[in-house]
Write a protein that holds these residues in place. Structure first.
Motif, PDB file in Angstrom:
ATOM      1  N   ASP A 396       0.833  -1.213   0.000  1.00 13.45           N
ATOM      2  CA  ASP A 396       0.000   0.000   0.000  1.00 13.45           C
ATOM      3  C   ASP A 396       0.865   1.260   0.000  1.00 13.45           C
ATOM      4  OD1 ASP A 396      -2.274  -1.559   0.076  1.00 13.45           O
ATOM      5  OD2 ASP A 396      -2.592  -1.336   2.229  1.00 13.45           O
ATOM      6  N   TYR A 397       1.948   1.215   0.764  1.00 10.17           N
ATOM      7  CA  TYR A 397       2.860   2.364   0.831  1.00 10.17           C
ATOM      8  C   TYR A 397       3.471   2.637  -0.547  1.00 10.17           C
ATOM      9  CZ  TYR A 397       7.286   4.790   1.618  1.00 10.17           C
ATOM     10  OH  TYR A 397       8.348   5.661   1.535  1.00 10.17           O
ATOM     11  N   TYR A 398       3.944   1.569  -1.212  1.00 12.24           N
ATOM     12  CA  TYR A 398       4.537   1.744  -2.540  1.00 12.24           C
ATOM     13  C   TYR A 398       3.502   2.236  -3.550  1.00 12.24           C
ATOM     14  CZ  TYR A 398       9.000  -0.431  -1.274  1.00 12.24           C
ATOM     15  OH  TYR A 398      10.242  -0.699  -0.718  1.00 12.24           O
ATOM     16  N   ALA A 399       2.276   1.738  -3.410  1.00 15.15           N
ATOM     17  CA  ALA A 399       1.223   2.196  -4.322  1.00 15.15           C
ATOM     18  C   ALA A 399       0.983   3.693  -4.155  1.00 15.15           C
ATOM     19  CB  ALA A 399      -0.063   1.416  -4.076  1.00 15.15           C
ATOM     20  N   ARG A 400       0.973   4.181  -2.907  1.00 10.09           N
ATOM     21  CA  ARG A 400       0.791   5.616  -2.671  1.00 10.09           C
ATOM     22  C   ARG A 400       1.976   6.431  -3.205  1.00 10.09           C
ATOM     23  NH1 ARG A 400      -1.582   3.554   2.069  1.00 10.09           N
ATOM     24  NH2 ARG A 400       0.389   3.647   3.232  1.00 10.09           N
ATOM     25  N   GLU A 401       3.153   5.799  -3.192  1.00 10.87           N
ATOM     26  CA  GLU A 401       4.346   6.469  -3.724  1.00 10.87           C
ATOM     27  C   GLU A 401       4.490   6.278  -5.231  1.00 10.87           C
ATOM     28  OE1 GLU A 401       6.664   8.326  -1.889  1.00 10.87           O
ATOM     29  OE2 GLU A 401       5.081   8.167  -0.362  1.00 10.87           O
ATOM     30  N   ARG A 402       3.515   5.630  -5.848  1.00  8.57           N
ATOM     31  CA  ARG A 402       3.476   5.351  -7.281  1.00  8.57           C
ATOM     32  C   ARG A 402       4.641   4.471  -7.741  1.00  8.57           C
ATOM     33  NH1 ARG A 402       1.368  11.112  -9.939  1.00  8.57           N
ATOM     34  NH2 ARG A 402      -0.496  11.268  -8.627  1.00  8.57           N
ATOM     35  N   GLN A 403       5.103   3.638  -6.836  1.00  7.09           N
ATOM     36  CA  GLN A 403       6.118   2.634  -7.188  1.00  7.09           C
ATOM     37  C   GLN A 403       5.376   1.314  -7.417  1.00  7.09           C
ATOM     38  OE1 GLN A 403       9.694   2.613  -4.693  1.00  7.09           O
ATOM     39  NE2 GLN A 403       9.123   4.625  -3.875  1.00  7.09           N
ATOM     40  N   TYR A 404       4.719   1.239  -8.557  1.00  2.41           N
ATOM     41  CA  TYR A 404       3.738   0.177  -8.774  1.00  2.41           C
ATOM     42  C   TYR A 404       4.369  -1.208  -8.927  1.00  2.41           C
ATOM     43  CZ  TYR A 404       0.739   4.207  -9.445  1.00  2.41           C
ATOM     44  OH  TYR A 404       0.058   5.385  -9.260  1.00  2.41           O
ATOM     45  N   LYS A 405       5.584  -1.270  -9.451  1.00  2.00           N
ATOM     46  CA  LYS A 405       6.257  -2.564  -9.581  1.00  2.00           C
ATOM     47  C   LYS A 405       6.540  -3.154  -8.208  1.00  2.00           C
ATOM     48  CE  LYS A 405      10.119  -4.798 -11.968  1.00  2.00           C
ATOM     49  NZ  LYS A 405      11.303  -4.584 -12.855  1.00  2.00           N
ATOM     50  N   GLN A 406       7.037  -2.296  -7.306  1.00  2.00           N
ATOM     51  CA  GLN A 406       7.293  -2.744  -5.938  1.00  2.00           C
ATOM     52  C   GLN A 406       5.990  -3.115  -5.234  1.00  2.00           C
ATOM     53  OE1 GLN A 406      10.112  -3.668  -4.910  1.00  2.00           O
ATOM     54  NE2 GLN A 406      11.388  -1.994  -4.150  1.00  2.00           N
ATOM     55  N   ALA A 407       4.960  -2.318  -5.483  1.00  2.00           N
ATOM     56  CA  ALA A 407       3.655  -2.599  -4.860  1.00  2.00           C
ATOM     57  C   ALA A 407       3.140  -3.966  -5.302  1.00  2.00           C
ATOM     58  CB  ALA A 407       2.653  -1.508  -5.228  1.00  2.00           C
ATOM     59  N   ALA A 408       3.226  -4.248  -6.590  1.00  2.00           N
ATOM     60  CA  ALA A 408       2.743  -5.536  -7.108  1.00  2.00           C
ATOM     61  C   ALA A 408       3.529  -6.696  -6.494  1.00  2.00           C
ATOM     62  CB  ALA A 408       2.865  -5.558  -8.627  1.00  2.00           C
TER      63      ALA A 408
END
Length: 424
Positions: A396-408
């Motif tokens: 969720d944190y990575y998604a908010r930071e728009r680091q979508y690869k890490q979020a996935a």
């Protein structure tokens, strides 16, 4: 122990051969028959053998006088009666020491493992266990029963649940060696149920918990009955049988109140809080957790921390972030003021640190804590539910930071960890 077994055990404990023992008294072949309980020696021969092996005379091969004291001490430990167990310790130690009986020495050392675990002295129990290991080949089946049971408990206290289960199963294989009282069979069945629960084997856990419950009820053991009901409630919750789980908790609550055991009541309140939380009944869940903390006021820190953490998570799930942060801060402060500090309660240091950062701004410290400490730590301990929860927080944190690869990546990791928990 039969007379022959007792003589053989004393000989092995002294490191003597049959030739050395029999020399000048009887033939080696006759000694072998005596040790195998195929012959009973005369009084004069028996006196000489006892003298050579350092066995005190007077019991004529029957149950030694120290044995009753050892078993009364053991019963106090099984009942978790710490004051009585402490009171009996020196008396039993002295009695076994003065007996001059090798069998008494081994029984005392075996029971001492259980005693030190009761006092939560795991390091002391480990040293005691090592001293007994070298005697294993000389132990009879009854001694081996206690050996495996206490080693199982030792591993359980170290959170090595698979090892604990294997030891308990070995003890179970020896329980039929002689008739044991209901409370003893109930205790082993309960320990087996606990180990199955920790390894997420729900149906064996239910089977052993129900057996322990039936035996405990026959003995009017209210505390153990309450513990069995709690364990059954956990199993039914994992099966999705929420109403049955609540019914078990209510039965446990009744038994714990009749036993006037505040810690047990606190544990029941904690489990009721968890069940109410799963049903999204926020107010009831919080009330049960607060009740639990009240009953656990004098309990060890670990027993209080588990409920404080549950309270943090309940407030967080209900989006009451102010109260969640306050509960996390309370846990953090108690942790810092405790004797063991961060080292003694590292898992709770991680839990409370995660929520303090999550609820007060996240940032790089939050990312580092989850990525490099919390998630790897709980993965290694096979605490898959906690590891999955924190993987989701990081995703969720990575998604908010728009680091979508890490979020996935961390969303996939969380799903994989939950599958591991289900398959465990």
């Amino acid at each position: 122990m039969k007379l022959g077994d007792r003589l053989k055990f004393a000989r092995l404990m002294k490191g003597m051969t049959q030739e050395e023992t029999a020399e000048g008294i009887i033939s080696v072949s006759y000694l072998s028959k005596i040790e195998n309980n195929q012959a009973i020696p005369g009084e004069e021969v028996l006196e000489l053998l006892f003298h050579r092996l350092g066995i005190h005379r007077g019991e004529n091969g029957t149950t030694p006088s120290w044995h009753e004291s050892v078993m009364a001490w053991y019963k106090a430990m099984t009942d978790k009666d710490v004051p009585t167990a402490k009171e009996r310790y020196e008396t039993v130690k002295k009695q076994c020491g003065e007996s001059g009986d090798a069998e008494a020495t081994v029984y005392f050392q075996l029971m001492r493992i259980r005693y030190l675990l009761l006092l939560r002295d795991v390091k002391g129990a480990e040293a005691a266990a090592r001293s007994v290991q070298e005697w294993y080949e000389a132990l009879d089946d009854t001694m081996r029963y206690y050996y495996w049971k206490f080693f199982g408990l030792f591993y359980y206290c170290q959170e090595k649940y698979d090892d604990a289960l294997q030891c308990y199963q070995k003890a179970e294989g020896l329980i039929g060696a002689e008739r044991r009282p209901n409370w003893e069979e109930a205790d082993l069945a309960y320990l087996l149920a606990l180990a199955y629960s920790r390894t997420w084997k729900v149906f064996p856990c239910i089977r052993y918990a129900e057996r322990a419950l039936a035996l405990s009820q026959a003995e009017y053991d209210l505390r153990r009955s309450a513990e069995c009901h709690i364990l059954l409630a956990i199993c039914y919750r994992r099966c999705g049988e929420m109403e049955k789980a609540i019914d078990c908790c209510l039965l446990a609550q009744k038994a714990a109140r009749l036993a006037d055991d505040r810690l047990l009541i606190g544990i029941v309140e904690h489990n009721l809080g968890h069940l109410k939380g799963l049903k999204h009944q926020y107010r009831e869940a919080v009330q049960h957790y607060e009740n639990s903390l009240m009953y656990k006021a004098e309990a060890p820190l670990a027993d209080r921390f588990i409920t404080l953490l549950a309270l943090v998570r309940e407030h967080y799930a209900a989006q009451n972030y102010r109260k969640a942060l306050a509960a996390a801060e309370e846990g953090w402060q108690q942790l810092r003021q405790s004797d063991g500090g961060v080292t003694g309660h590292y898992e709770y240091y991680l839990h409370f640190s995660v929520y303090r950062l999550l609820l007060s701004g996240e940032g790089e410290a939050f990312e580092r804590l989850l990525k490099h400490e919390a998630i790897p730590y709980f993965q290694k301990r096979k605490e898959y539910e906690d590891a999955a929860r924190y993987a989701e927080y990081l995703a969720d944190y990575y998604a908010r930071e728009r680091q979508y690869k890490q979020a996935a990546h961390y969303y996939r990791l969380g799903c994989g960890l939950l599958r591991k928990r289900t398959d465990a």
